[in-house]
Scaffold this motif. Structure first.
Motif, PDB file in Angstrom:
ATOM      1  N   ARG A   1       3.259  -1.111   1.186  1.00 27.21           N
ATOM      2  CA  ARG A   1       4.469  -1.218   2.003  1.00 27.21           C
ATOM      3  C   ARG A   1       4.837   0.123   2.629  1.00 27.21           C
ATOM      4  O   ARG A   1       5.407   0.168   3.706  1.00 27.21           O
ATOM      5  CB  ARG A   1       5.646  -1.688   1.128  1.00 27.21           C
ATOM      6  CG  ARG A   1       5.438  -3.025   0.461  1.00 27.21           C
ATOM      7  CD  ARG A   1       6.638  -3.372  -0.416  1.00 27.21           C
ATOM      8  NE  ARG A   1       6.406  -4.579  -1.188  1.00 27.21           N
ATOM      9  CZ  ARG A   1       5.839  -4.585  -2.387  1.00 27.21           C
ATOM     10  NH1 ARG A   1       5.421  -3.444  -2.919  1.00 27.21           N
ATOM     11  NH2 ARG A   1       5.673  -5.719  -3.049  1.00 27.21           N
ATOM     12  N   TYR A   2       4.524   1.219   1.937  1.00 21.79           N
ATOM     13  CA  TYR A   2       5.041   2.520   2.339  1.00 21.79           C
ATOM     14  C   TYR A   2       3.954   3.479   2.790  1.00 21.79           C
ATOM     15  O   TYR A   2       4.220   4.658   2.994  1.00 21.79           O
ATOM     16  CB  TYR A   2       5.831   3.144   1.185  1.00 21.79           C
ATOM     17  CG  TYR A   2       6.822   2.191   0.568  1.00 21.79           C
ATOM     18  CD1 TYR A   2       7.937   1.773   1.284  1.00 21.79           C
ATOM     19  CD2 TYR A   2       6.630   1.672  -0.712  1.00 21.79           C
ATOM     20  CE1 TYR A   2       8.842   0.880   0.740  1.00 21.79           C
ATOM     21  CE2 TYR A   2       7.530   0.782  -1.266  1.00 21.79           C
ATOM     22  CZ  TYR A   2       8.634   0.387  -0.535  1.00 21.79           C
ATOM     23  OH  TYR A   2       9.531  -0.504  -1.082  1.00 21.79           O
ATOM     24  N   GLY A   3       2.740   3.000   2.944  1.00 23.13           N
ATOM     25  CA  GLY A   3       1.669   3.872   3.405  1.00 23.13           C
ATOM     26  C   GLY A   3       0.384   3.630   2.647  1.00 23.13           C
ATOM     27  O   GLY A   3       0.271   2.701   1.835  1.00 23.13           O
TER      28      GLY A   3
ATOM     29  N   LYS B   1      -3.610   0.067   1.779  1.00 23.12           N
ATOM     30  CA  LYS B   1      -2.321   0.278   2.427  1.00 23.12           C
ATOM     31  C   LYS B   1      -1.281  -0.669   1.848  1.00 23.12           C
ATOM     32  O   LYS B   1      -1.457  -1.881   1.855  1.00 23.12           O
ATOM     33  CB  LYS B   1      -2.430   0.069   3.935  1.00 23.12           C
ATOM     34  CG  LYS B   1      -1.116   0.351   4.665  1.00 23.12           C
ATOM     35  CD  LYS B   1      -1.245   0.172   6.163  1.00 23.12           C
ATOM     36  CE  LYS B   1       0.096   0.468   6.843  1.00 23.12           C
ATOM     37  NZ  LYS B   1       0.030   0.268   8.301  1.00 23.12           N
TER      38      LYS B   1
ATOM     39  N   GLU C   1      -6.016   4.167   9.390  1.00 24.22           N
ATOM     40  CA  GLU C   1      -5.688   3.012   8.550  1.00 24.22           C
ATOM     41  C   GLU C   1      -6.553   1.817   8.916  1.00 24.22           C
ATOM     42  O   GLU C   1      -6.100   0.685   9.043  1.00 24.22           O
ATOM     43  CB  GLU C   1      -4.200   2.668   8.649  1.00 24.22           C
ATOM     44  CG  GLU C   1      -3.303   3.801   8.177  1.00 24.22           C
ATOM     45  CD  GLU C   1      -1.829   3.467   8.237  1.00 24.22           C
ATOM     46  OE1 GLU C   1      -1.490   2.354   8.690  1.00 24.22           O
ATOM     47  OE2 GLU C   1      -1.007   4.320   7.845  1.00 24.22           O
TER      48      GLU C   1
ATOM     49  N   GLU D   1       1.647   0.107  -5.915  1.00 26.86           N
ATOM     50  CA  GLU D   1       3.008   0.535  -5.617  1.00 26.86           C
ATOM     51  C   GLU D   1       4.004  -0.057  -6.599  1.00 26.86           C
ATOM     52  O   GLU D   1       4.915   0.635  -7.076  1.00 26.86           O
ATOM     53  CB  GLU D   1       3.380   0.142  -4.187  1.00 26.86           C
ATOM     54  CG  GLU D   1       2.745   1.016  -3.120  1.00 26.86           C
ATOM     55  CD  GLU D   1       3.179   0.637  -1.713  1.00 26.86           C
ATOM     56  OE1 GLU D   1       3.050   1.468  -0.809  1.00 26.86           O
ATOM     57  OE2 GLU D   1       3.649  -0.512  -1.524  1.00 26.86           O
ATOM     58  N   ASP D   2       3.825  -1.339  -6.926  1.00 25.23           N
ATOM     59  CA  ASP D   2       4.717  -1.978  -7.904  1.00 25.23           C
ATOM     60  C   ASP D   2       4.596  -1.305  -9.261  1.00 25.23           C
ATOM     61  O   ASP D   2       5.598  -1.092  -9.961  1.00 25.23           O
ATOM     62  CB  ASP D   2       4.393  -3.470  -8.023  1.00 25.23           C
ATOM     63  CG  ASP D   2       4.826  -4.256  -6.796  1.00 25.23           C
ATOM     64  OD1 ASP D   2       5.639  -3.730  -6.007  1.00 25.23           O
ATOM     65  OD2 ASP D   2       4.335  -5.388  -6.612  1.00 25.23           O
TER      66      ASP D   2
ATOM     67  N   VAL E   1      -2.256   4.368  -0.112  1.00 26.91           N
ATOM     68  CA  VAL E   1      -2.252   4.972  -1.450  1.00 26.91           C
ATOM     69  C   VAL E   1      -3.644   5.400  -1.897  1.00 26.91           C
ATOM     70  O   VAL E   1      -3.782   6.103  -2.898  1.00 26.91           O
ATOM     71  CB  VAL E   1      -1.650   3.992  -2.488  1.00 26.91           C
ATOM     72  CG1 VAL E   1      -0.238   3.626  -2.114  1.00 26.91           C
ATOM     73  CG2 VAL E   1      -2.509   2.737  -2.642  1.00 26.91           C
TER      74      VAL E   1
ATOM     75  N   PHE F   1       6.294   2.020  -9.166  1.00 26.82           N
ATOM     76  CA  PHE F   1       7.734   1.829  -9.192  1.00 26.82           C
ATOM     77  C   PHE F   1       8.209   1.501 -10.595  1.00 26.82           C
ATOM     78  O   PHE F   1       9.218   2.032 -11.072  1.00 26.82           O
ATOM     79  CB  PHE F   1       8.125   0.696  -8.241  1.00 26.82           C
ATOM     80  CG  PHE F   1       9.593   0.349  -8.275  1.00 26.82           C
ATOM     81  CD1 PHE F   1      10.528   1.158  -7.664  1.00 26.82           C
ATOM     82  CD2 PHE F   1      10.037  -0.802  -8.925  1.00 26.82           C
ATOM     83  CE1 PHE F   1      11.878   0.851  -7.703  1.00 26.82           C
ATOM     84  CE2 PHE F   1      11.382  -1.122  -8.978  1.00 26.82           C
ATOM     85  CZ  PHE F   1      12.303  -0.297  -8.357  1.00 26.82           C
TER      86      PHE F   1
ATOM     87  N   HIS G   1      -5.434  -4.160   0.605  1.00 29.05           N
ATOM     88  CA  HIS G   1      -3.994  -4.311   0.830  1.00 29.05           C
ATOM     89  C   HIS G   1      -3.314  -4.886  -0.408  1.00 29.05           C
ATOM     90  O   HIS G   1      -2.262  -4.403  -0.840  1.00 29.05           O
ATOM     91  CB  HIS G   1      -3.766  -5.215   2.039  1.00 29.05           C
ATOM     92  CG  HIS G   1      -2.318  -5.475   2.333  1.00 29.05           C
ATOM     93  ND1 HIS G   1      -1.416  -4.469   2.592  1.00 29.05           N
ATOM     94  CD2 HIS G   1      -1.612  -6.642   2.400  1.00 29.05           C
ATOM     95  CE1 HIS G   1      -0.217  -4.992   2.806  1.00 29.05           C
ATOM     96  NE2 HIS G   1      -0.315  -6.301   2.690  1.00 29.05           N
TER      97      HIS G   1
END
Length: 556
Positions: free
Chosen positions: A269-271, A267, A233, A322-323, A273, A326, A315
């Motif tokens: 919140r959860y890893g 990277k 990372e 991610e958003d 991507v 989701f 980042h």
């Protein structure tokens, strides 16, 4: 060849070459650019070639034509302009000789991952992990920053990146904005975004860009570097990539002329991507014209400040992705919930219809056993009405299941409405409701789909009969009017009325005020049919006084 390329919407990736002098865009199947979605008008816009330019004109569409976020009537298109029509977002390309940057086949061909030596054995390496404080150096060093870099603090870069990613929930558009920002700040020649495939857990290229639009350069990325970035990372900067031992196993790297490259993790919140990758085919030493520069001095296009900046951008992009994932997952869950609700509602209505069919069949059976015609007639009457309910439900379901292009023809609405009233006579008589219809003496023909309009009008008349049944002096009035720009069909009743709090919901699927007698499909179906004609249905109502539905059909 100039083209409109779909970058967002149902036809994502489709490329429409602008080959004719005038190309029409719309839902009409006769349009050269045919878009089959409900938010696009039948004749929405047109693109006209004027000399070497292309002009887009809105054809008084319902939802308008938007260029670069602004509604327009007419606009000369520039290379890179974003055009929104209905659910589609296009990018205008004046000269496009390579496929779209989001085309999957093109990405697989133009981005190559190669194996090479162990990264830890490399002699040339700079690394930056995500825990590095972004405030260590507030400004890029102007002595080593390349001329195309913007001398901005990392805080401002974070702000501008956050602003860009917060404006869209479309991943392709998001990545395009991110890469455009990178090209503003860094003198890179090529950029690529790779995201982790949830199914295979492997990196897949999803977006790439060349600084020179006509370039067909193949981006070649070290697998060892990718594995290192994902595992640790950390971001990696390699300077003079042709001499870096990490690239030795691939002759194509040297042939490609890559001198410097940066690869950073995305990277959230959860890893991690995915990764961001940029490279350049020249180094600063080769570009330097300074006489005093030592032949042994090595200047670099990329430096550690660029590496930190790329880590920061990666980042921010990961958080936005991610958003977006989701949001899309939430939408999918809502769709599945809607499907479940639809099945439950339809099962309920079908069960009620079958109960009626079963009751009618029982009466027919009993009449046959006793050789008595009375129960047979009564049972058959119930079966006939149940058959009509089944037919109506199936037709409504078919109407709601897909977008439909009206089959228009010149139609006299008077006999059409009279036929709907003839069908409604029986339920009106059973409910003791008077049908009041005074046809106009003069009425111009309308260019409509007669079958669709007949269904919409009949649905509204039957609804009005249901709303007035059992009330004293129950009456339903039908009137047809013509204005300078539209034909109006009014269905008015003196029934129970609709509470103001329920007016917004009556056109929603399976919302019915009739209890077990209604399916909740009649009004949504009527509204859909009229909107497919470019019109709409309005409603006014007063509790205990009655309701008026008005169909507005605009002239073509």
């Amino acid at each position: 060849m100039p083209a409109l390329v779909v970058v967002s919407g149902p036809n994502l990736g489709t490329r429409y070459a602008l080959t004719g002098s005038i190309l029409r865009i719309g839902r009409d199947s006769r349009c050269e650019i045919h878009l089959d979605d409900s938010e696009t008008s039948r004749k929405h816009a047109e693109v006209e070639r004027v000399g070497d330019s292309y002009v887009i004109t809105d054809l008084k569409s319902s939802n308008g034509t938007v260029v670069n976020g602004q509604s327009i009537e007419t606009r000369t298109l520039l290379d890179g302009d974003r055009v929104q029509i209905g659910k589609q977002v296009f990018v205008f390309r004046l000269r496009e000789t390579i496929p779209s940057s989001t085309d999957k086949d093109y990405l697989q061909r133009s981005v190559s991952i190669v194996p090479d030596d162990d990264l830890e054995n490399s002699q040339i390496i700079s690394r930056a992990d995500l825990s590095d404080p972004v405030g260590d150096t507030e400004f890029f060093d102007p002595q080593i920053a390349n001329p195309l870099s913007v001398n901005k603090s990392l805080w401002e870069i974070m702000y501008r990146t956050s602003l860009a990613v917060s404006r869209t929930l479309d991943i392709n558009q998001l990545l395009e904005q991110i890469v455009d920002l990178i090209f503003q700040w860094v003198q890179c020649d090529h950029a690529c975004v790779m995201l982790t495939d949830p199914a295979s857990n492997e990196l897949k290229p999803v977006y790439r860009k060349n600084r020179k639009p006509q370039s067909n350069h193949q981006i070649t990325i070290s697998k060892t570097i990718l594995d290192f970035v994902l595992k640790n990372e950390e971001g990696v900067l390699t300077s003079n990539a042709k001499d870096d031992r990490r690239w030795n196993s691939s002759a194509s790297i040297e042939a490609s002329g890559v001198c410097e490259a940066i690869c950073v993790p995305m990277k959230g919140r959860y890893g991690v991507v995915g990764v961001l990758y940029i490279d350049t085919m020249v180094n600063a030493t080769e570009q330097s014209k300074t006489p005093s520069a030592s032949s042994h001095a090595q200047l670099h296009v990329f430096n550690e400040e660029h590496l930190k900046m790329m880590v920061t951008i990666g980042h921010q992009a990961a958080l936005a992705i991610e958003d977006t994932h989701f949001y899309q997952t939430t939408i999918q869950a809502e769709k599945l919930a809607a499907v479940g609700q639809t099945i439950a509602n339809l099962s309920h209505h079908v069960k009620n219809i079958l109960q009626g069919l079963k009751g009618g069949g029982y009466m027919v059976h009993e009449g046959l056993k006793r050789n008595d015609l009375e129960p047979i007639r009564a049972g058959w009457d119930i079966c006939e009405k149940t058959h009509n309910r089944i037919e109506s439900l199936v037709l409504d379901m078919l109407t709601m299941s897909k977008e439909r292009e009206p089959k228009r023809e010149s139609t006299n609405l008077v006999p059409l409405i009279q036929d709907a009233l003839a069908i409604a006579q029986a339920p009106a008589r059973d409910a003791n409701v008077q049908l009041d219809w005074n046809p106009p003496t003069v009425l111009h023909n309308a260019l409509v789909d007669p079958e669709g309009i007949h269904r919409a009008v009949l649905n509204l008349i039957l609804n009005a009969i249901d709303a007035t049944g059992g009330r004293p002096d129950a009456k339903v009035s039908i009137e047809v009017l013509q204005t300078p720009d539209a034909t109006l069909i009014k269905i008015e009743d003196n029934g129970i009325g609709i509470p103001k709090s329920q007016l917004q919901a009556i056109f929603s699927l399976f919302e019915s005020t009739k209890g077990n007698r209604g399916t909740g499909l009649g009004l949504p179906v009527s509204q859909k049919i009229i909107r497919e004609h470019g019109g709409d249905i309005s409603v006014t109502s007063l509790v205990d006084h009655g309701t008026t539905f008005t169909i507005r059909l605009p002239f073509e």
